[in-house]
Design an enzyme around this catalytic site. Structure first.
Site, PDB file in Angstrom:
ATOM      1  N   SER A 187       6.552   6.394  -0.860  1.00 48.59           N
ATOM      2  CA  SER A 187       6.211   7.748  -0.459  1.00 48.59           C
ATOM      3  C   SER A 187       7.079   8.784  -1.171  1.00 48.59           C
ATOM      4  O   SER A 187       7.144   8.804  -2.398  1.00 48.59           O
ATOM      5  CB  SER A 187       6.289   7.879   1.061  1.00 48.59           C
ATOM      6  N   ASP A 390      -4.667   3.727   1.626  1.00 49.49           N
ATOM      7  CA  ASP A 390      -3.826   4.890   1.939  1.00 49.49           C
ATOM      8  C   ASP A 390      -4.495   6.158   1.444  1.00 49.49           C
ATOM      9  O   ASP A 390      -4.997   6.212   0.318  1.00 49.49           O
ATOM     10  CB  ASP A 390      -2.465   4.721   1.264  1.00 49.49           C
ATOM     11  N   HIS A 452      -0.556   2.514   3.361  1.00 50.29           N
ATOM     12  CA  HIS A 452       0.554   3.268   2.770  1.00 50.29           C
ATOM     13  C   HIS A 452       1.806   2.403   2.665  1.00 50.29           C
ATOM     14  O   HIS A 452       2.665   2.650   1.816  1.00 50.29           O
ATOM     15  CB  HIS A 452       0.830   4.488   3.662  1.00 50.29           C
TER      16      HIS A 452
END
EC number: 3.4.16.6
Length: 654
Positions: A187, A390, A452
């Site tokens: 991320s 994601d 994710h």
């Protein structure tokens, strides 16, 4: 007269002896303590751990900013086996402000939580052939802390703090300083990792006999926030591909307009990391595609981290993954806080994501995409991987940024002009797992049916990916190799789920480390220092007795003096202060700078004397009005965490 003078000098020399012995003893003991400081960070037990040998681990704080009491928390797990070389993987979660304990307990660490009281082994943990070091980064994140008026604002500042952390960590644990070093994360760590890598490369240019080079061997970034231009635009493209939004509909038109405005803003100011206008795209999409009513009686929206799932609006995935409901209470247990060497009396308690870190993060530095070409050309390989389900940092955006990037004499994955590297189908133990693509030092891996947090979904597959990227050679280890293939071609063997044997080098290293642990235990209990003092006192007493016998034989009496020799220390007072203020969601704060709701607001601080093995001295500041912050939460309605990142508190995730 000469005899009297000589006797007087001799007596004076013996009287000074206690001071000399004390000074020597203190100096020697201090040197020993400094050398054995890693014992202070040793984790002796871990509540809820499964039966069997405990993974060797260390945890605690290292000071990186003495002016503002900035300390980074780390949790280090030793590798289970040494293959062909020693390796250390540093793992960072994103946010900014989200704790890397997400990675430790929900993704790649040796343990996962069955419930809030029970740990189980993680089949596919990344510490099989590498030491794994989790760091709550930057200061104020997770168990890390800093004065509440001193959150960092820039990526370069973050990287500088991290270099300081590594220098002090390697001073504590010098046995790892020559390891091949990998930096991994997901991320918003897609911004952290390249900036840290760049700082290491610059540091290595000035390395010398004392501060020698670190062996930066590679970077791994999963579902990373790297290039705003391609990744903001990919929100709508991904929604079309997944059928979340249908082209040509009124909803599509309503979302295409802000997407066009977003691209205009990026064109006008191309060097920013976050854009308010662009953040609204995802917010609007989640709101306008919400529908139906769930068991809670609330409208259902897509989970932005795994679009196969639905969630109550406006959470939309902020309470995901499900393990989070066990991680938070576990890390707040007093016995866990004690085991991890946290000051339990002065901690607000662990929170997954600290909204204040994100709100105060206002980077004016360029997006990390601008650093990747130089890092690749310096010889450091990079692996980008994506979970296919994601939305927030989706694979289409990652693939687009690769295609547009130029490095090492080519653009994207082209091998020669007009010829691109093929996507090689990856099967893992007979199942389609994704694909691999590689060219000129850059590798891309897509994980099918993954979110994710790909390691959360597929720890064994991501460990297989890691081992191949690191070039693990299991010939000296043994164990049952996994069946991993590209285009049907069996790949070099790696073991997954534990090796059967152990290498000779690892056994020798373990024996040496156990011996060192004994000395650390002696030092910790004070027995060694006590022995030194007793021996020194005995030697001094013998010399005094001998001197008095000598002077008595010459007709002189020993004269007792009233002098006292003492070595004292002045304890410094602890610094205290209140953590105040709450974070309000704005734009996507409620989605990506999550983890809000009620927060602990009692006065908090840390006793620096417990952490001073490598701490710099710092000036007293008794009037500081707002001291240490550790894991403050933002106050979004659902009490959940932030994500991808943003200077405005709008992004990222773990």
């Amino acid at each position: 007269m000469a005899a009297t003078t000589n006797a007087g000098r001799s007596m004076a020399s013996w009287r000074r002896l206690p001071t000399l012995i004390a000074a020597f003893t203190l100096s020697w003991a201090s040197s020993f303590v400094a050398a054995a400081g890693s014992a202070d960070y040793f984790v002796h037990d871990l509540p809820g751990a499964p039966d069997g040998p405990l993974v060797k681990m260390h945890a605690g704080h290292i000071e990186v900013n003495p002016e503002n009491n900035g300390n980074l928390f780390f949790w280090h797990f030793q590798n289970k086996h040494i293959a062909n070389k020693q390796r250390t993987v540093i793992w960072l979660n994103g946010g900014p402000g989200c704790s890397s304990e997400d990675g430790a307990l929900m993704e790649i660490g040796p343990y996962r939580l069955k419930d809030e009281n029970t740990l189980v082994y993680n089949d596919g943990a990344w510490n099989e052939f590498a030491n794994v070091l989790f760091v709550d980064n930057p200061v104020g994140t997770g168990f890390s802390y800093v004065d509440t008026n001193a959150y960092i604002h820039e990526l370069t500042e973050m990287a500088s703090n991290f270099i300081t952390f590594l220098e002090r960590w390697f001073a504590l644990f010098p046995e790892y300083e020559h390891d091949d070093l990998y930096i991994a994360g997901e991320s918003y760590a897609g911004q952290y990792i390249p900036y840290i890598a760049q700082a290491i490369i610059e540091r290595n240019k000035n390395a010398g006999p004392v501060n020698h080079k670190w062996n930066l061997a590679g970077l791994l970034i999963g579902n990373g926030w790297i290039s705003p231009k391609e990744q903001y635009e990919a929100y709508l493209q991904f929604a079309y591909e997944k059928g979340i939004v249908k082209k040509g509909t009124d909803l599509a038109t309503r979302l295409e307009n802000p997407t066009a405005l977003c691209q205009l803003k990026i064109t006008e100011s191309p060097d920013k990391i976050d854009y308010t206008e662009c953040e609204e795209i995802l917010q609007d999409m989640l709101q306008q595609t919400a529908g139906g009513v769930g068991a809670s009686g609330k409208p259902q929206c897509y989970n932005m981290y795994d679009v196969r799932l639905k969630d109550d609006y406006p959470s939309c995935g902020m309470a995901w993954p499900p393990d989070l409901k066990s991680v938070t209470p576990y890390l707040r247990k007093k016995e866990v806080i004690k085991a991890l060497n946290i000051n339990e009396n002065k901690s607000t308690g662990w929170t997954e994501c600290n909204g204040q870190v994100g709100l105060n993060f206002h980077p004016k530095t360029k997006p990390s995409i601008t650093l990747l070409p130089d890092i690749l050309s310096s010889g450091v390989p990079i692996l980008l991987f994506s979970g296919a389900e994601d939305l927030i940092c989706n694979h289409l955006g990652t693939e687009a940024l690769i295609s547009n990037m130029e490095w090492n004499g080519g653009k994207g994955f082209e091998l020669t002009p007009g010829t691109w590297a093929t996507r090689r189908d990856w099967t893992f133990e007979g199942e389609p797992a994704g694909f691999w693509q590689q060219a000129r030092n850059l590798t891309y891996v897509l994980f099918y049916n993954s979110s994710h947090m790909a390691p959360f979904d597929y720890p064994r597959r991501t460990r297989d990916m890691l081992d191949r990227f690191m070039g693990v050679d299991i010939s000296s280890i043994g164990g049952q190799p996994t069946d991993s293939r590209l285009d049907g071609e069996k790949l070099p063997e790696t073991t997954v789920g534990g090796a059967a044997g152990n290498s000779t080098s690892n056994q020798a290293a373990e024996k040496a480390k156990l011996e060192m642990a004994k000395w650390e235990a002696y030092r910790k209990s004070g027995e060694l220092v006590l022995v030194i003092v007793i021996v020194a006192a005995a030697i001094w007493g013998w010399f005094v007795w001998k001197d008095r016998r000598k002077t008595a034989g010459q007709g002189y009496m020993g004269v007792a003096t009233g002098e006292r020799h003492s070595i004292s220390t002045n304890p410094s007072g602890s610094r205290q202060g209140n953590v105040s203020g709450r974070t309000r969601g704005q734009g996507l704060e409620g989605f990506r700078n999550k983890r809000s709701g009620r927060r602990d607001v009692e006065a908090q601080d840390f006793d620096e004397s417990e952490l001073d093995d490598l701490h710099l001295s710092k000036p007293e500041d008794p009037h500081a009005d707002s001291r240490y912050s550790i894991g403050d939460a933002s106050d979004d309605e659902d009490g959940q965490k932030p994500e991808k990142s943003s200077s405005s508190g709008q992004a990222g995730r773990s």
